[in-house]
Design an enzyme around this catalytic site. Sequence first.
Site, mmCIF file in Angstrom:
data_model
loop_
_atom_site.group_PDB
_atom_site.id
_atom_site.type_symbol
_atom_site.label_atom_id
_atom_site.label_comp_id
_atom_site.label_asym_id
_atom_site.label_seq_id
_atom_site.Cartn_x
_atom_site.Cartn_y
_atom_site.Cartn_z
ATOM 1 N N ARG A 1 1.747 -14.845 0.578
ATOM 2 C CA ARG A 1 2.999 -15.212 0.931
ATOM 3 C C ARG A 1 3.761 -15.932 0.351
ATOM 4 O O ARG A 1 3.561 -16.765 -0.517
ATOM 5 C CB ARG A 1 2.717 -15.785 2.563
ATOM 6 C CG ARG A 1 3.737 -16.089 3.218
ATOM 7 C CD ARG A 1 4.231 -14.681 3.723
ATOM 8 N NE ARG A 1 5.329 -15.141 5.062
ATOM 9 C CZ ARG A 1 5.955 -14.148 5.587
ATOM 10 N NH1 ARG A 1 6.069 -12.782 5.141
ATOM 11 N NH2 ARG A 1 6.504 -14.391 6.587
ATOM 12 N N THR B 1 8.542 -3.970 6.317
ATOM 13 C CA THR B 1 7.670 -4.444 5.678
ATOM 14 C C THR B 1 6.849 -3.223 5.095
ATOM 15 O O THR B 1 7.245 -2.242 5.549
ATOM 16 C CB THR B 1 6.645 -5.445 6.654
ATOM 17 O OG1 THR B 1 7.447 -6.365 6.897
ATOM 18 C CG2 THR B 1 5.300 -5.717 5.939
ATOM 19 N N THR C 1 5.933 -7.355 1.870
ATOM 20 C CA THR C 1 6.938 -7.323 2.335
ATOM 21 C C THR C 1 7.979 -7.954 1.572
ATOM 22 O O THR C 1 7.595 -8.890 0.626
ATOM 23 C CB THR C 1 7.020 -7.763 3.743
ATOM 24 O OG1 THR C 1 8.409 -7.602 4.242
ATOM 25 C CG2 THR C 1 6.974 -9.390 4.027
ATOM 26 N N ASN D 1 10.687 -8.587 3.597
ATOM 27 C CA ASN D 1 11.303 -9.234 5.077
ATOM 28 C C ASN D 1 12.178 -7.855 5.338
ATOM 29 O O ASN D 1 11.737 -6.959 5.972
ATOM 30 C CB ASN D 1 11.762 -10.357 4.925
ATOM 31 C CG ASN D 1 11.869 -10.729 6.314
ATOM 32 O OD1 ASN D 1 11.209 -10.460 7.378
ATOM 33 N ND2 ASN D 1 12.667 -11.796 6.786
ATOM 34 N N ASP E 1 11.970 -15.885 8.116
ATOM 35 C CA ASP E 1 10.603 -16.141 8.897
ATOM 36 C C ASP E 1 10.138 -17.503 9.391
ATOM 37 O O ASP E 1 9.419 -17.789 9.835
ATOM 38 C CB ASP E 1 9.532 -15.385 8.044
ATOM 39 C CG ASP E 1 9.514 -13.610 8.777
ATOM 40 O OD1 ASP E 1 10.079 -13.597 9.554
ATOM 41 O OD2 ASP E 1 8.727 -13.167 7.980
ATOM 42 N N SER F 1 4.040 -15.400 9.219
ATOM 43 C CA SER F 1 4.209 -13.887 9.048
ATOM 44 C C SER F 1 3.592 -13.241 10.305
ATOM 45 O O SER F 1 2.631 -14.111 11.122
ATOM 46 C CB SER F 1 3.434 -13.685 7.948
ATOM 47 O OG SER F 1 3.497 -12.014 7.897
ATOM 48 N N GLY G 1 6.414 -3.701 10.688
ATOM 49 C CA GLY G 1 7.036 -3.784 12.075
ATOM 50 C C GLY G 1 7.229 -5.244 12.416
ATOM 51 O O GLY G 1 7.611 -5.362 13.905
ATOM 52 N N GLY G 2 7.569 -6.108 11.686
ATOM 53 C CA GLY G 2 7.578 -7.518 12.143
ATOM 54 C C GLY G 2 6.808 -7.828 13.220
ATOM 55 O O GLY G 2 5.735 -7.944 13.308
HETATM 56 N N1 GLY Z 1 8.645 -10.623 7.362
HETATM 57 C C1 GLY Z 1 7.645 -9.984 8.326
HETATM 58 C C2 GLY Z 1 6.498 -10.702 8.643
HETATM 59 O O1 GLY Z 1 5.943 -11.398 7.698
HETATM 60 O O2 GLY Z 1 5.900 -10.626 9.619
#
Ligand code: GLY
Length: 591
Positions: free
Chosen positions: A123, A401, A419, A421, A443, A472, A493-494
């Site tokens: 990340r 993502t 991702t 984002n 995020d 995330s 899908g966030g």
């Molecule tokens: N940017 C979307 C996630 O990390 O959940």
Amino acid sequence: MKTGFSFIVFSLLTLLLVGSCKNAPRKEPSKDLFTLFVEDPDARPFYSDKQGVFGKNGMVASAHEEASKAGLEILQAGGNAVDAAIATHYALAVVFPFAGNLGGGGFAVIREHSGKYHSIDFREKAPLAAHRDMYLDKDGNVIEGLSLKGHLASGVPGSVDGTVEMHSRLGKIAWEKILGPAIRLAEEGVILTEREARGLNSYKKTFLEVNGPQLTYFIKPDGTEWKKGDLLVQKDLAECLKRIRDKGREGFYSGKTADLLVAEMKKGGGIITHEDLKQYKSAWRKPLVSDYRGHKVVSMAPSSSGGVALIQMLKLVEQYPLQQWGWNSEKTAQVMIEAERRVYADRAKWMGDTDFIDIPLDKLISAAYLKERWKDFNPEVASKSSDIRAGDIPGYESMETTHFSVVDKEGNAVSLTTTINGAYGSKVIVEGGGFLMNNEMDDFSIKAGVPNMFGLIGNKANEIAPGKRMLSCMTPTIIEKNGKLFMVVGTPGGSTIMTSIFQTILNVIDHKMTMQQSVNALKFHHQWLPDRTVFEKGAFSDKTLAELRKKGYVMDPQNGTLGRMDCILVYPDGRLEGASDPRADNTSVGY
Ligand code: GLY
């Protein structure tokens, strides 16, 4: 309040059919998919009748056919699932700039065929010059768009470090070879799909706004609109990939690419420095392990909230006879919605980067705690989410993502979600490098209680600090049955990632669907706040909807879709079923 993104694809998609669904034993991939689960032959609870792809020796399921083929090429050249996953990752950075990346980050859960698990967190991190209130004005209000668009929106990218780490610990064939397909695709060009052409056209104005009128990347050379079938050639990106091929980590975090990235940041008021790049390090995490109806579930620990949330939801519904109640019946939907409500409330309170805060992980997924969470559940009425301030929270539909799943012939498996984002990240394209930067800083909880682009609320645990990872939802997951690899699952899908994966797993384990049927099945989502259930039209019968509404559930049909799943199911005879989502260009290839 920040505004949500909407991507053109969602306005163009129309969901087809309405239906209800009864459970049935899992069959071979069904010729008559639409009639397998429904009593009414006209009722169709699936997005489409797309069929799974079968292979015995290896399978790659990703957002783009060329990226899946890149992985397959590496498998056929003797690489293992990790090598193939890395090839797919870099190919996605070329053919799927919407979410594939060099300038982003992600997570992977990896299973060796011996049953040993690994998980890696690559990340992005907040730059060293970042601070808690960097997106607030002098009155403490959120500056609209600052964490979403432009140079200040980016965290320090982790993808290159993460993939190098994966290869050095678990790869089999030479690193240089693995980068080959991506370099070829960048140099020779990729043929645009209808969807990618539409995406590039719809963001052209923003690309020019953010990068200036001299921009050439992602702009068609003759200035006209991109069309399906056009060739997208990315020479500067190819050179970046060659530097990564030749120098590994140092080919990105130092030398020419690093110089280009830092110069780009300086040019646009960004804060990522050479020191940030030098210090970036991905982290091997202890995977989160639980079980669901006799299956071992292995998922991602923080800094993603995904694994905790998924395991909580599975354990919360495990006590209920979902198979007997039936797929998306009123009772099944009710307990799933109530589980989701409770889990997302926990997420907002507890979740953040464990390198900075303590999270009571074991407690959150313990049977005793989860039992307690059902105490206030009354099956006669909907629970209420709203003791935290209500607001006009942005839409749920972001899918920016990307996830892919890989299994090789030995049974090694990789579940990887990555991702930048938002769609095309921060829209900043590094001059001379040709790659997009992430807007992952959004995020973080940029102000306590203010929702991010996915409508998710955060608090102190997820506030910005230098070097910290933003929370995330990514949930790469692997499931075993009887000690053997059973399923590799994941999706973008966030905020909807966890609930899409939750449903996909239940569809296979409880409702006996094939992998592709499970991916095709229509979905719903509740995330505590806002207090409503969004669903793909057709996910519930009219009768079920009426019953749920009578109990007080706000049921909100959407024109958009949920999930872009790329999953693999292993059958007892060793066959692999690759299931890529019919909702976009996703494609499985196997052999
Ligand atoms: N940017 C979307 C996630 O990390 O959940």
